[in-house]
Design a protein around this motif. Structure first.
Motif, PDB file in Angstrom:
ATOM      1  N   ASP A  31      29.758  38.498  40.537  1.00  0.00           N
ATOM      2  CA  ASP A  31      30.963  39.406  40.276  1.00  0.00           C
ATOM      3  C   ASP A  31      31.384  40.258  41.391  1.00  0.00           C
ATOM      4  O   ASP A  31      32.457  40.292  41.782  1.00  0.00           O
ATOM      5  N   PHE A  32      30.371  40.832  41.614  1.00  0.00           N
ATOM      6  CA  PHE A  32      30.270  42.012  42.851  1.00  0.00           C
ATOM      7  C   PHE A  32      30.724  41.410  44.131  1.00  0.00           C
ATOM      8  O   PHE A  32      31.500  41.989  44.751  1.00  0.00           O
ATOM      9  N   LYS A  33      29.937  40.441  44.431  1.00  0.00           N
ATOM     10  CA  LYS A  33      30.343  39.777  45.669  1.00  0.00           C
ATOM     11  C   LYS A  33      31.460  39.432  45.949  1.00  0.00           C
ATOM     12  O   LYS A  33      32.307  39.471  46.978  1.00  0.00           O
ATOM     13  N   GLU A  34      32.243  38.721  44.902  1.00  0.00           N
ATOM     14  CA  GLU A  34      33.534  38.365  44.780  1.00  0.00           C
ATOM     15  C   GLU A  34      34.623  39.383  45.014  1.00  0.00           C
ATOM     16  O   GLU A  34      35.451  39.353  45.907  1.00  0.00           O
ATOM     17  N   GLN A  35      34.339  40.530  44.612  1.00  0.00           N
ATOM     18  CA  GLN A  35      35.266  41.698  44.623  1.00  0.00           C
ATOM     19  C   GLN A  35      35.043  42.623  45.797  1.00  0.00           C
ATOM     20  O   GLN A  35      35.975  43.266  46.302  1.00  0.00           O
ATOM     21  N   THR A  36      33.783  42.382  46.571  1.00  0.00           N
ATOM     22  CA  THR A  36      33.927  43.129  47.658  1.00  0.00           C
ATOM     23  C   THR A  36      33.568  42.195  48.948  1.00  0.00           C
ATOM     24  O   THR A  36      33.424  42.907  50.243  1.00  0.00           O
ATOM     25  N   LYS A  37      33.861  41.087  48.903  1.00  0.00           N
ATOM     26  CA  LYS A  37      33.814  40.332  50.041  1.00  0.00           C
ATOM     27  C   LYS A  37      34.623  40.594  51.156  1.00  0.00           C
ATOM     28  O   LYS A  37      34.423  40.211  52.391  1.00  0.00           O
ATOM     29  N   ARG A  38      35.836  41.078  50.881  1.00  0.00           N
ATOM     30  CA  ARG A  38      36.837  41.464  52.111  1.00  0.00           C
ATOM     31  C   ARG A  38      36.778  42.917  52.550  1.00  0.00           C
ATOM     32  O   ARG A  38      37.263  43.381  53.342  1.00  0.00           O
ATOM     33  N   LEU A  39      35.740  43.798  51.871  1.00  0.00           N
ATOM     34  CA  LEU A  39      35.600  45.026  52.217  1.00  0.00           C
ATOM     35  C   LEU A  39      34.556  45.450  53.276  1.00  0.00           C
ATOM     36  O   LEU A  39      33.442  44.868  53.337  1.00  0.00           O
TER      37      LEU A  39
END
Length: 125
Positions: A31-39
């Motif tokens: 979940d975290f990787k999905e939410q932060t992949k563009r940051l």
């Protein structure tokens, strides 16, 4: 069980409740990787103050995630309260993953100050 909240564009809050076995920790990582992949940068607050029967392997999974993203991680705080045995265990785990970007705190107020955030708002489902 866990709840992942996005507090701002680049600041995230993980709240663990009850048990947080490695299976849940791995689900959280996805979940975290999905939410932060563009940051390019992010800050992260891990609140394990309401966790019981917490598996040390679950914390290792989170620490591995942070080490893997160390260049993008600005700061992280781990809130551990009212559980002296866990304080010692997690201090040891964090020492293994030593970084000036990671800190153990005992209150959410300390975590907010360390991370430079004003408020924590949890959405109700």
């Amino acid at each position: 069980m866990y709840q992942l909240e996005k507090m701002s564009e680049n600041c995230f809050y993980l709240k663990t409740i009850g048990k947080f076995p490695p299976v849940e920790a791995k689900r959280f990582v996805n979940d975290f990787k999905e939410q932060t992949k563009r940051l390019k940068k992010f800050r992260f607050l891990v609140d394990i103050s309401d966790a019981n029967l917490l598996d040390g392997n679950s914390i290792n999974i989170i620490l591995d995630l942070l080490k893997e993203n160390n260049k993008r991680l600005e700061k992280s705080a781990f809130v551990i309260t009212d559980n002296p045995p866990l304080d010692v265990e997690f201090q040891y785990l964090l020492e293994k993953a030593a970084s000036p970007k990671r800190k153990i705190v005992t209150t959410l107020d300390e975590a907010k100050k360390w991370l430079g955030i004003n408020d924590i708002v949890i959405k109700k489902d």
